[in-house]
Design an enzyme around this catalytic site. Structure first.
Site, PDB file in Angstrom:
ATOM      1  N   ASN A 253       0.850  -1.201   0.000  1.00  0.00           N
ATOM      2  CA  ASN A 253       0.000   0.000   0.000  1.00  0.00           C
ATOM      3  C   ASN A 253       0.889   1.257   0.000  1.00  0.00           C
ATOM      4  O   ASN A 253       2.114   1.143   0.085  1.00  0.00           O
ATOM      5  CB  ASN A 253      -0.931  -0.051   1.223  1.00  0.00           C
ATOM      6  CG  ASN A 253      -0.167   0.214   2.492  1.00  0.00           C
ATOM      7  OD1 ASN A 253       0.930  -0.294   2.672  1.00  0.00           O
ATOM      8  ND2 ASN A 253      -0.721   1.022   3.352  1.00  0.00           N
ATOM      9  N   PRO A 254       0.310   2.466  -0.057  1.00  0.00           N
ATOM     10  CA  PRO A 254       1.116   3.693  -0.217  1.00  0.00           C
ATOM     11  C   PRO A 254       2.216   3.922   0.813  1.00  0.00           C
ATOM     12  O   PRO A 254       3.287   4.393   0.467  1.00  0.00           O
ATOM     13  CB  PRO A 254       0.075   4.811  -0.150  1.00  0.00           C
ATOM     14  CG  PRO A 254      -1.157   4.189  -0.674  1.00  0.00           C
ATOM     15  CD  PRO A 254      -1.134   2.762  -0.188  1.00  0.00           C
ATOM     16  N   CYS A 255       1.955   3.634   2.061  1.00  0.00           N
ATOM     17  CA  CYS A 255       3.022   3.936   3.042  1.00  0.00           C
ATOM     18  C   CYS A 255       3.871   2.723   3.378  1.00  0.00           C
ATOM     19  O   CYS A 255       4.752   2.774   4.258  1.00  0.00           O
ATOM     20  CB  CYS A 255       2.403   4.562   4.273  1.00  0.00           C
ATOM     21  SG  CYS A 255       1.469   6.046   3.851  1.00  0.00           S
ATOM     22  N   GLU A 257       3.318  -0.234   4.804  1.00  0.00           N
ATOM     23  CA  GLU A 257       3.149  -1.133   5.952  1.00  0.00           C
ATOM     24  C   GLU A 257       2.394  -2.414   5.629  1.00  0.00           C
ATOM     25  O   GLU A 257       2.363  -3.327   6.437  1.00  0.00           O
ATOM     26  CB  GLU A 257       2.489  -0.396   7.132  1.00  0.00           C
ATOM     27  CG  GLU A 257       1.018  -0.024   6.968  1.00  0.00           C
ATOM     28  CD  GLU A 257       0.818   1.310   6.268  1.00  0.00           C
ATOM     29  OE1 GLU A 257       1.749   1.762   5.583  1.00  0.00           O
ATOM     30  OE2 GLU A 257      -0.276   1.892   6.402  1.00  0.00           O
ATOM     31  N   GLY A 399      -0.967   8.982  10.617  1.00  0.00           N
ATOM     32  CA  GLY A 399      -0.830  10.416  10.350  1.00  0.00           C
ATOM     33  C   GLY A 399      -1.968  11.256  10.906  1.00  0.00           C
ATOM     34  O   GLY A 399      -1.720  12.274  11.562  1.00  0.00           O
TER      35      GLY A 399
HETATM   36  N1  UDP Z   1      -3.732   6.822   3.253  1.00  0.00           N
HETATM   37  C1  UDP Z   1      -4.303   7.402   2.123  1.00  0.00           C
HETATM   38  N2  UDP Z   1      -4.341   8.771   2.018  1.00  0.00           N
HETATM   39  C2  UDP Z   1      -3.845   9.585   2.974  1.00  0.00           C
HETATM   40  C3  UDP Z   1      -3.258   9.004   4.120  1.00  0.00           C
HETATM   41  C4  UDP Z   1      -3.230   7.622   4.226  1.00  0.00           C
HETATM   42  O1  UDP Z   1      -4.768   6.705   1.239  1.00  0.00           O
HETATM   43  O2  UDP Z   1      -3.916  10.827   2.819  1.00  0.00           O
HETATM   44  C5  UDP Z   1      -3.714   5.338   3.379  1.00  0.00           C
HETATM   45  C6  UDP Z   1      -2.386   4.720   2.997  1.00  0.00           C
HETATM   46  O3  UDP Z   1      -2.592   3.423   2.480  1.00  0.00           O
HETATM   47  C7  UDP Z   1      -1.682   4.630   4.316  1.00  0.00           C
HETATM   48  C8  UDP Z   1      -2.821   4.224   5.224  1.00  0.00           C
HETATM   49  O4  UDP Z   1      -3.933   4.973   4.710  1.00  0.00           O
HETATM   50  O5  UDP Z   1      -0.646   3.713   4.289  1.00  0.00           O
HETATM   51  C9  UDP Z   1      -2.645   4.512   6.661  1.00  0.00           C
HETATM   52  O6  UDP Z   1      -2.218   5.849   6.839  1.00  0.00           O
HETATM   53  P1  UDP Z   1      -2.373   6.581   8.240  1.00  0.00           P
HETATM   54  O7  UDP Z   1      -2.089   5.606   9.317  1.00  0.00           O
HETATM   55  O8  UDP Z   1      -1.567   7.833   8.209  1.00  0.00           O
HETATM   56  O9  UDP Z   1      -3.931   6.944   8.236  1.00  0.00           O
HETATM   57  P2  UDP Z   1      -4.910   7.551   9.354  1.00  0.00           P
HETATM   58  O10 UDP Z   1      -5.842   6.440   9.714  1.00  0.00           O
HETATM   59  O11 UDP Z   1      -4.120   8.076  10.491  1.00  0.00           O
HETATM   60  O12 UDP Z   1      -5.636   8.647   8.651  1.00  0.00           O
END
Ligand code: UDP
Length: 560
Positions: A253-255, A257, A399
């Protein structure tokens, strides 16, 4: 930890649905949408409202709504046909619209210059198609709530690898993509042996020879220059593929993990470790209890999820992977007096992750006894132990949800103990980490300061931290105090990697983490970090050298 107005602005921009006023409404909606009975609903609600556990953003945004798409992570296959390529783009657009992020491995696409039989023309290659995906993402903007995020991957054995590595050299290119090179052990063995002159591949049409050194130097140069490409370790990912009978994994996936099979999706949820510290002590029972609840919660998300396309529903239900992780790790360590860059600190982290993974496995086993194993269980690595989910743990970036919970993100060290945040209407807040503030006052008391004098001295330190991001150079503060309150940039990059490795030991999927390097770091440092990550068994690594990108995501004095 964050002032209510900061949380409010995140909520209204991202999570609140029509008729909802505040976070309690969101927790109520999410808990009711997922729980099977009243007791469960109350448990889910309590865990979220106390900010001890939060699911990924799409669950908070969409549970109990018409959209009903609850997962953050998707991977889509990209075949070598025009139909297939544009299908993948369309599928990606549908996913972005619901708040999910997509990963693609473009290696199946034939290299630039190869023949196209049906038209007698020549192929334009994977990078030119990536450009179209990038433009499509710009248009979608994830329903206005979340920016479209993509991972673009190319295998190191694809003939267009050099062009791919330098695709993001120019700032602003492929802005909706993180890019990563998928390297294998064979390549890394040659690098480790310094066989840089060895020809790694020969291009079909032109017969051009590309050496190990050209690729390696390209990767290192890119990372040193602006943090991209990232690197993924194909063999390590597949050594831990829980369902090898379904095929090999070549996409995340994008980040990064979640390494996933074609069309798989994964829902994430993170436990806030800081919320498990009670009166200076870590509450192990609470952690176990939360891990059990969270496993059940995420398994139910798969059940209630509205999948964007049938192939995703099928692939996801076959393996039922969930991604339980952590946030607030550094906060919790500071509360317990553990340094991020210490053996003792890492031993504690390893123990915590072991507890979470073990508990998640136990709970998944209990669920399997009651509801059945995941359908692809036979032939999987779990074949001797019944579980409901092929993989259970991960570390997400967290994030947005860590901002909501007011804790440090994922397993990252805190960036600064005092920084400025602007809310959406431009009001500025100076946020001082409360654990830091309390410890500072305590230290000053120990040094004989009291009353106004103590406040004044504390103010001086906070201003210094706010200005420079660090207090390592405030010589009159004790070495012990400074040693504990180190920030992401104070912590040597090797220690960042060691921390990632200690979590990876017990994490089923992979880990999202940035290895911060100082601006003065050299290309040799970057190369050494990549080799260290490979040798330690990481599944991927992302490095960022301070100041190397213009659009610095996390500026020192101003976050957001
Ligand atoms: N992700 C996305 N867009 C964003 C941020 C995150 O699609 O702007 C996806 C991406 O696959 C990332 C995953 O959500 O790996 C988890 O990101 P994060 O934990 O930062 O998300 P949160 O649940 O805190 O918004």
């Amino acid at each position: 930890m964050n002032p209510p107005s900061v949380v409010d602005s995140i909520l209204s921009a991202r999570y609140l649905r029509k008729g909802e006023k505040d976070f309690t409404d969101i927790c109520r909606r999410v808990a009711s949408a997922l729980a099977d009975d009243e007791n469960e609903r109350a448990r889910f609600y309590e865990a979220m409202i106390s900010l001890r556990f939060l699911p990924n953003s799409p669950t908070l945004m969409n549970a109990g709504t018409e959209i009903g798409q609850l997962s953050a992570c998707f991977t889509l296959p990209v075949p070598d046909t025009i139909d297939g390529i544009f299908d993948a783009m369309k599928e990606g657009a549908i996913i972005h619209k619901t708040g999910g992020g997509t990963g693609y491995n473009f290696s199946h696409i034939r290299p630039e210059g190869s023949p196209v039989q049906s038209t007698d023309g020549v192929a334009s290659g994977p990078i030119s198609f990536m450009r179209v995906f990038n433009a499509a993402t710009d248009v979608i903007k994830q329903g206005g709530r979340r920016r479209g995020a993509n991972m673009g991957i190319l295998n190191v054995w694809h003939p267009d690898i050099l062009a791919f590595i330098s695709a993001k050299k120019k700032e602003g290119e492929f802005s909706n993509f993180n890019i990563s090179v998928m390297v294998n052990d064979k390549f890394m063995d040659l690098v480790a042996a310094k066989s840089f002159e060895t020809v790694w591949l020969t291009k079909g049409g032109t017969g051009e020879k590309i050496t190990v050194g050209q690729i390696w130097n390209g990767i290192v140069e890119g990372i040193w220059k602006n943090g991209e490409p990232g690197i993924l370790f194909y063999d390590e990912i597949n050594r831990h593929n829980p369902t090898p009978q379904l095929g090999e994994i070549d996409t995340t996936n994008p980040c990064g993990e979640q390494p996933l099979l074609p069309y798989e999706s994964c829902v994430l949820g993170s436990i806030n470790l800081a919320a498990c510290v009670r009166e200076g002590a870590f509450d192990e029972d609470l952690l176990r209890d939360t891990s059990r609840m969270a496993t059940r919660f995420l398994d139910l998300v798969i059940e209630k999820n509205v999948f964007p396309i049938p192939q995703i529903a099928e692939a996801t239900r076959k393996t039922r992977k969930i991604g339980l992780g952590v946030m607030g790790v550094h906060d919790a360590m500071l509360m317990l007096g553990l340094s991020y860059d210490s053996e003792k600190g890492r031993a504690w982290c390893e123990w915590v992750m072991k507890v979470i993974t073990e508990t998640a496995i136990e709970e998944s086993h209990r669920l399997a006894e009651k509801l059945g194993t995941f359908p692809a269980w036979q032939g999987s690595i779990w074949k001797d132990y019944e579980v409901r989910n092929a993989a259970m743990t991960t570390v997400a970036p967290t994030g947005t949800i860590s901002l909501l919970a007011g804790c440090s993100s994922g397993i990252e060290p805190i960036f600064s103990f005092a920084y400025t945040r602007k809310n959406t209407v431009g009001k500025v807040f100076v946020i001082v980490n409360p654990v830091f503030k309390e410890a500072l006052l305590h230290t000053l008391t120990g040094m004989g300061y009291a009353g106004d004098e103590r406040e004044k001295k504390a103010g001086e330190v906070i201003s210094h931290v706010h200005e420079t991001g660090s207090m390592q150079d405030v010589a009159w503060l004790s070495a012990e105090f400074r040693g504990l309150f180190k920030t992401a940039l104070d912590i040597p990059w090797r220690e960042h990697i060691l921390m990632q490795a200690c979590f990876q030991k017990y994490v089923h999927a992979s880990i999202s983490k940035t290895i911060n390097m100082p601006g003065s770091a050299t290309k040799d440092d970057c190369a050494e970090a990549l080799l260290m990550a490979w040798k330690l068994g990481l599944k991927g690594i992302t490095i960022y050298r301070t100041g190397s990108r213009e659009d610095v995501v996390l500026a020192l004095k101003e976050k957001e």
